[in-house]
Design a protein around this motif. Structure first.
Motif, PDB file in Angstrom:
ATOM      1  N   ILE A   1      -6.924   3.334   4.769  1.00 47.31           N
ATOM      2  CA  ILE A   1      -6.574   1.925   4.935  1.00 47.31           C
ATOM      3  C   ILE A   1      -6.609   1.626   6.428  1.00 47.31           C
ATOM      4  CG2 ILE A   1      -4.835   0.138   4.559  1.00 47.31           C
ATOM      5  CD1 ILE A   1      -3.737   1.999   2.284  1.00 47.31           C
TER       6      ILE A   1
ATOM      7  N   VAL B   1      -3.113   0.476  -3.314  1.00 47.28           N
ATOM      8  CA  VAL B   1      -3.399  -0.822  -2.719  1.00 47.28           C
ATOM      9  C   VAL B   1      -3.200  -1.925  -3.761  1.00 47.28           C
ATOM     10  CG1 VAL B   1      -5.187  -2.264  -1.684  1.00 47.28           C
ATOM     11  CG2 VAL B   1      -5.001   0.152  -1.053  1.00 47.28           C
TER      12      VAL B   1
ATOM     13  N   CYS C   1       0.836  -1.207   0.000  1.00 47.57           N
ATOM     14  CA  CYS C   1       0.000   0.000   0.000  1.00 47.57           C
ATOM     15  C   CYS C   1       0.866   1.250   0.000  1.00 47.57           C
ATOM     16  CB  CYS C   1      -0.984  -0.002   1.162  1.00 47.57           C
ATOM     17  SG  CYS C   1      -0.234  -0.141   2.800  1.00 47.57           S
TER      18      CYS C   1
END
Length: 457
Positions: free
Chosen positions: A267, A254, A249
């Motif tokens: 996230i 991602v 990430c």
């Protein structure tokens, strides 16, 4: 480094950790100790206990943050409460090193030590995870998540670039255990409600993603309930990826093990916990997972037998599950066990203090699990009884409303729920909480008002 000895000339029972286990154990000790029999000292980095099952509802705005924490000093009259971190433990000489946040470290001696330090997030060496993700173990994280998500809606409403808007409105949750599912469902629920206030946004603009490494979610419930949860989340428009790993990430790009790649501004990591690492810097016996090893009577035990004067329970201890239902033969790290281990722990410490040799064995067969999935939605399993939807949601609130310690917190939590039911949930974010001096600094740096020349007659 100064050594602070017990000046009251009576045994000191040192409780490392002021979470649910530490708080309730200390309360039981104080209640049953005789006058002058022992000093109870509680050490925790925070001056309060956080009731972690309420963190998803704090993040969703259903409970005020301060109502989900229990002040230690107020609820432990007669105890010494030290706000600081235990950085090392020397049980051979019976002292710990305590590091206050804004002061010099010092050594503190003890006669009995109770390890109730709980757990921390279990992270993996995934590129970008440390820099870009946030967990949910503290009240501050819950507040930050709420304000971040709602602020991203406000920002996205003004964005003209489709890619930037898509990134701002993509929310990724890694981990499909109880905590991860509850947090995802609560936040998805509040974001969908908040979108109705924006003319330039629709529900189709928002994307929620769940990434789970196993082939199922919520291992605490049965297979049928777990499948229903996945179906329920997908019906709400949430992308659920099972048997999938987060691989990268970096820069909030991602990358998943199924080959999918996309940008996400948010996230959230909730893929398990591990024992508090303070045990690594101690001479107490620990297992391969970093948990202090204890007997069923909660006395610490190593290869050479019982470690006198050392006790442990909760998330930072490998407590044998005598019911036979625990994973690997040990109690799972949840509030249900902490609630019941605390009085056993206190009773056994008192017995040892008084020279007794008979100790209670901790035994508890799980009564089931309850989880909230947003307003009026939930899932629960009590033995063979399974509930979904409104009934499960009511069971969830009833159980945790009862379980949070102290009468004033119970009243405030139920008050939050009643007011939200009558008046609706507040979806306004608070900005700049992490930089509260921002406005003042900007004002101090602003240009002065230019002086005007006097008007000549």
């Amino acid at each position: 480094m100064a050594l602070i000895r017990n000046s009251k000339l009576r045994p000191r029972i040192l409780v490392v950790g002021g979470g649910y286990l530490g708080l309730v154990t200390a309360q039981n000790l104080l209640k049953n100790l005789g006058r002058g029999e022992a000093t109870v000292t509680v050490i925790d980095p925070n001056p309060y206990m956080t009731y972690q099952p309420f963190l998803p509802e704090v993040a969703a705005g259903s409970i005020e943050p301060r109502h989900a924490v229990v002040p230690l000093r107020r609820n432990l009259p007669g105890a010494e409460v030290i706000t600081g971190s235990v950085t090392s433990i020397n049980h051979a000489d019976k002292f710990v090193v305590v590091e206050p946040e804004n002061d010099e470290p010092f050594e503190l001696d003890y006669d009995h030590i109770i390890m109730a330090a709980g757990s921390v997030a279990r992270t993996l060496p995934i590129p970008g995870l440390k820099e870009n993700a946030i967990g949910l173990k503290r009240i501050e994280e819950a507040v930050a998540l709420r304000d971040h998500l709602l602020s991203r809606l406000a920002d996205a409403a003004l964005m003209e670039d489709d890619e930037e808007r898509r990134k701002a409105l993509t929310f990724v949750f890694v981990g499909g255990g109880f905590a991860g599912i509850e947090l995802l469902a609560e936040l998805e629920d509040v974001v969908r409600s908040a979108i109705a206030q924006y003319e330039t946004l629709t529900e189709a603009d928002v994307r929620f993603v769940l990434v789970e490494a196993l082939g199922r979610v919520m291992p605490e419930v049965g297979e049928a309930q777990a499948r229903w949860v996945v179906e329920h989340l997908r019906e709400r428009g949430i992308d659920v990826y099972l048997e999938t790993f987060l691989q990268d990430c970096t820069d909030k790009r991602v990358k998943l093990s199924n080959g999918e790649e996309f940008d996400a501004d948010t996230i959230v990591w909730s893929a398990g916990v591990k024992a508090n690492p303070v045990l690594i810097d101690s001479d107490l016996p620990i297992d391969e997972r970093g948990r202090v090893t204890v007997r069923a009577d909660l006395r610490v035990e190593g290869e050479d037998g019982v470690v006198e004067g050392a006790w442990g329970a909760g998330d930072n201890a490998a407590v044998p599950d005598l019911s036979g239902g625990g994973v690997g033969g040990f109690c799972v790290p949840n509030a249900q066990h902490a609630v019941r281990q605390a009085p056993v722990l206190a009773a056994n410490v008192l017995a040892a203090l008084r020279g007794e040799t008979e100790f209670k064995q901790y035994f508890h067969k799980t009564i089931g699990s309850v989880a909230g999935l947003g307003l009026y939605k939930g899932v629960s399993q009590m033995g063979d009884f399974e509930a979904r939807g409104l009934l499960a949601w009511l069971m969830h609130r009833a159980y945790h409303g009862y379980a949070i310690p102290s009468l004033d917190r119970k009243a405030k939590v139920f008050g939050n729920w009643i007011l939200n039911f009558v008046l609706g949930r507040d979806t306004s974010p608070l900005v700049d909480l992490d930089v509260p001096r921002k406005s003042f600094v900007e004002a101090a740096e602003s240009k002065p008002v230019p002086k005007k020349e006097p008007v000549k007659a």
